[in-house]
Write an enzyme that holds these catalytic residues in place. Structure first.
Site, PDB file in Angstrom:
ATOM      1  N   HIS A  22      11.848  30.666  13.331  1.00 33.73           N
ATOM      2  CA  HIS A  22      12.116  31.827  12.492  1.00 33.73           C
ATOM      3  C   HIS A  22      11.235  33.028  12.834  1.00 33.73           C
ATOM      4  O   HIS A  22      11.695  34.156  12.818  1.00 33.73           O
ATOM      5  CB  HIS A  22      11.874  31.412  11.038  1.00 33.73           C
ATOM      6  CG  HIS A  22      12.149  32.469  10.018  1.00 33.73           C
ATOM      7  ND1 HIS A  22      13.390  33.023   9.846  1.00 33.73           N
ATOM      8  CD2 HIS A  22      11.337  33.075   9.106  1.00 33.73           C
ATOM      9  CE1 HIS A  22      13.351  33.921   8.859  1.00 33.73           C
ATOM     10  NE2 HIS A  22      12.111  33.979   8.413  1.00 33.73           N
ATOM     11  N   HIS A  42      11.407  28.158   9.769  1.00 32.42           N
ATOM     12  CA  HIS A  42      11.844  28.355   8.380  1.00 32.42           C
ATOM     13  C   HIS A  42      12.438  27.032   7.905  1.00 32.42           C
ATOM     14  O   HIS A  42      13.226  26.411   8.615  1.00 32.42           O
ATOM     15  CB  HIS A  42      12.891  29.474   8.297  1.00 32.42           C
ATOM     16  CG  HIS A  42      13.093  29.975   6.904  1.00 32.42           C
ATOM     17  ND1 HIS A  42      13.732  29.220   5.943  1.00 32.42           N
ATOM     18  CD2 HIS A  42      12.738  31.134   6.305  1.00 32.42           C
ATOM     19  CE1 HIS A  42      13.748  29.914   4.804  1.00 32.42           C
ATOM     20  NE2 HIS A  42      13.154  31.072   4.999  1.00 32.42           N
ATOM     21  N   ARG A  96       5.313  27.712   3.907  1.00 38.72           N
ATOM     22  CA  ARG A  96       6.436  27.323   4.755  1.00 38.72           C
ATOM     23  C   ARG A  96       6.152  26.197   5.741  1.00 38.72           C
ATOM     24  O   ARG A  96       7.012  25.363   6.009  1.00 38.72           O
ATOM     25  CB  ARG A  96       6.830  28.542   5.572  1.00 38.72           C
ATOM     26  CG  ARG A  96       8.211  28.945   5.314  1.00 38.72           C
ATOM     27  CD  ARG A  96       8.503  30.234   5.983  1.00 38.72           C
ATOM     28  NE  ARG A  96       9.041  31.122   4.983  1.00 38.72           N
ATOM     29  CZ  ARG A  96       9.419  32.352   5.225  1.00 38.72           C
ATOM     30  NH1 ARG A  96       9.287  32.849   6.435  1.00 38.72           N
ATOM     31  NH2 ARG A  96       9.914  33.091   4.272  1.00 38.72           N
TER      32      ARG A  96
HETATM   33  C1  SIN Z   1      13.534  34.377   3.519  1.00 38.72           C
HETATM   34  O1  SIN Z   1      14.260  35.141   2.883  1.00 38.72           O
HETATM   35  O2  SIN Z   1      13.388  33.188   3.241  1.00 38.72           O
HETATM   36  C2  SIN Z   1      12.820  34.914   4.710  1.00 38.72           C
HETATM   37  C3  SIN Z   1      11.799  35.876   4.322  1.00 38.72           C
HETATM   38  C4  SIN Z   1      10.734  35.923   5.366  1.00 38.72           C
HETATM   39  O3  SIN Z   1      10.854  35.310   6.422  1.00 38.72           O
HETATM   40  O4  SIN Z   1       9.710  36.562   5.114  1.00 38.72           O
END
Ligand code: SIN
Length: 525
Positions: free
Chosen positions: A343, A236, A282
């Site tokens: 993440h 993330h 991402r």
């Molecule tokens: C976030 O709120 O950035 C995470 C959401 C996700 O990982 O799908």
């Protein structure tokens, strides 16, 4: 102990699966710590779905496929997206109060990276917690579900393991450790569902809770299941950078509402990397931040939302506002220091559209599974949705074949092991070493040399831990470390076998994407 169904894991995948069974089905639900320690509980963003007239199933499918960089299973994508509206309706029926629009007429839909329009239903910025709390109430009210909190699954029991060598591999249940008494029980189940989350705790920096140690994937591997696409670990882009708080997520929805990433001198940089700038998928944002940090020798970059109205920020992001405020950061007035962190595990135990693994009697749902929905990179807020859709699929399939199955008598756990006073220090040392070299050698940017170095270390550490596992009394920490070493080995083996860069896997030795996309499939035999 005998149950119809054994579910391992108490996040959304586990709870939704347990609740959806008919009251006549007896369910054992194994939770490693307590109900509030799952990744689902920490989820901030929301649940993606096709929920309004401007959106179309094809658009959500297309966004998922683009993020997945050519590796998604199209049938799985279609299946999940088609079931998105009814999955979100199921949550509403359970009493989840999603955030509404100002006129209170419809759901407020937000946006995250890679989505072509607003389609994420959310409960302010604590969607996971709101969902979990309601579902925990439901689980507690259902008499057919027996909850085992503070219990750790040790290993699956299969007929091959108990010497029925010539029969087809079939899961019969699992050994379960009571964390408090140290006693190991065997639970016999007609069907077993793995719902124990991902592997992000293998990395030094992660947005996940401490329980994300890849238990389900490691157990499935040891039982003989096929495992897929483990090299695709999602980092993330924005985990809070603060000495007192290492795992706090700063949701992508901040960028969805207009937040921008900058260098400490306030210079924006995402436009250099992708036309969608701060809302690029991402993998691209995480790599861009990593690149900027390395290029400028930075410890972090900044996420700025101070251009938004302060009252709006406090109402839309109450959880992040409070958390940062307590740490001395007023996000309405100053930018937030952020770094990428592990993440989400896009690969996992291979499953089909019924959530079945490659072993009879064993299912996997949620982050433990590799359904093919995420391909080489998961689209934001598709993960809670996947838990909901595949919990229904698993329940439907299991319910239809439960009558044909019997509980089998299982062997007891070998109690002859002795204790070892050196265990605690060995576990701490190995765990620290593993997480550091996974971060440095098997992180956002990889090379063959780094991967090989990490592999050599893993083999030594795995031998050491196996010796402890075989000879001494087991503890929850030892089991988690054993599982982490196993899944780390699977990540490295998968990364070494991919001779290209695709989605979340970026190799300096193979920077190009091959024309033809192929899954990385691992099998024991
Ligand atoms: C976030 O709120 O950035 C995470 C959401 C996700 O990982 O799908």
């Amino acid at each position: 102990m005998k149950f119809d169904v054994l579910i391992i894991g108490g996040g959304l995948a586990g709870l939704a699966t347990a609740i959806k069974f008919d009251n006549a089905v007896t369910v054992a639900l194994i939770i490693k710590k307590n109900f509030s320690t799952s990744s689902s509980h920490w989820a901030q963003g929301g649940v993606a779905g096709v929920l309004n007239k401007d959106d179309k199933l094809e658009l959500h499918e297309q966004d998922t496929l683009v993020a997945g960089a050519g590796l998604c299973n199209k049938d799985a994508v279609k299946f999940v997206v088609e079931n998105s509206e009814q999955s979100i309706q199921w949550l509403i029926d359970q009493g989840i109060e999603f955030t509404k629009t100002k006129d209170n007429q419809s759901l407020h839909l937000t946006k995250e990276g890679g989505h072509s329009l607003n389609r994420i239903a959310h409960v302010a910025d604590f969607t996971g917690k709101a969902i979990q709390e309601k579902l925990i109430e439901q689980v507690s009210a259902k008499k057919n579900i027996t909850v085992f909190e503070n219990h750790t699954a040790v290993d699956l029991i299969t007929n091959k393991k108990i010497n029925q060598k010539n029969s087809t591999n079939k899961c019969l249940g699992a050994y379960i450790l009571n964390n408090q008494t140290g006693q190991v029980i065997s639970i016999s189940a007609k069907k077993t569902v793995l719902a124990s989350g991902g592997v992000s705790k293998a990395y030094l920096y992660t947005t996940n809770p401490p329980v994300s140690t890849g238990d389900g994937i490691a157990m499935a591997w040891r039982a003989g299941c096929e495992i897929k696409n483990m090299e695709f670990i999602q980092f993330h882009p924005t985990c809070l950078f603060h000495p007192m708080e290492r795992s706090f997520l700063i949701s992508e929805t901040l960028r969805g509402e207009g937040g921008v990433l900058t260098l400490p001198n306030k210079e924006k940089f995402m436009h250099k990397y992708h036309p969608l700038a701060d809302l690029a998928p991402r993998d691209i944002v995480a790599r861009a931040i990593d690149n900027e940090m390395k290029q400028h020798g930075l410890e972090y970059v900044l996420l700025d939302i101070t251009m938004l109205d302060a009252d709006f920020i406090k109402k839309r992001f109450p959880n992040i506002y409070d958390h940062c405020y307590k740490l001395g950061i007023d996000i309405t007035e100053e930018a937030i220091p952020v770094v990428p962190a592990a993440h989400y595990t896009c690969g996992g135990v291979t499953t089909d559209l019924d959530a079945k693994t490659t072993i009879n009697g064993l299912y996997a749902v949620g982050e433990t599974a590799c359904t093919g929905l995420h391909g080489a990179n998961r689209l934001a807020s598709n993960s809670l949705l996947e838990c909901l859709v595949f919990s229904s699929a698993a329940v439907e399939h299991i319910s239809n074949c439960l009558n044909e199955s019997n509980n089998e008598a299982l062997p007891s756990w070998d109690e002859s092991r002795v204790s070892n006073p050196d265990e605690a220090v060995m576990i701490l040392q190995t765990w620290n070493e593993l997480r550091r070299f996974m971060w440095n050698y098997v992180g956002i940017v990889r090379t063959n040399q780094r991967l090989k170095r990490a592999f050599d270390r893993i083999e030594i550490l795995k031998d050491e831990i196996q010796h402890y596992y075989k000879n001494f009394i087991i503890s929850p920490d030892l089991l988690e470390l054993r599982n982490l070493l196993q899944v780390s080995e699977l990540i490295i083996l998968s990364a070494l076998s991919r001779k290209e860069s695709r989605g979340l896997h970026f190799s300096k030795d193979f920077p190009e994407k091959l024309d033809h996309a192929e899954d990385t499939v691992l099998r024991l035999d």
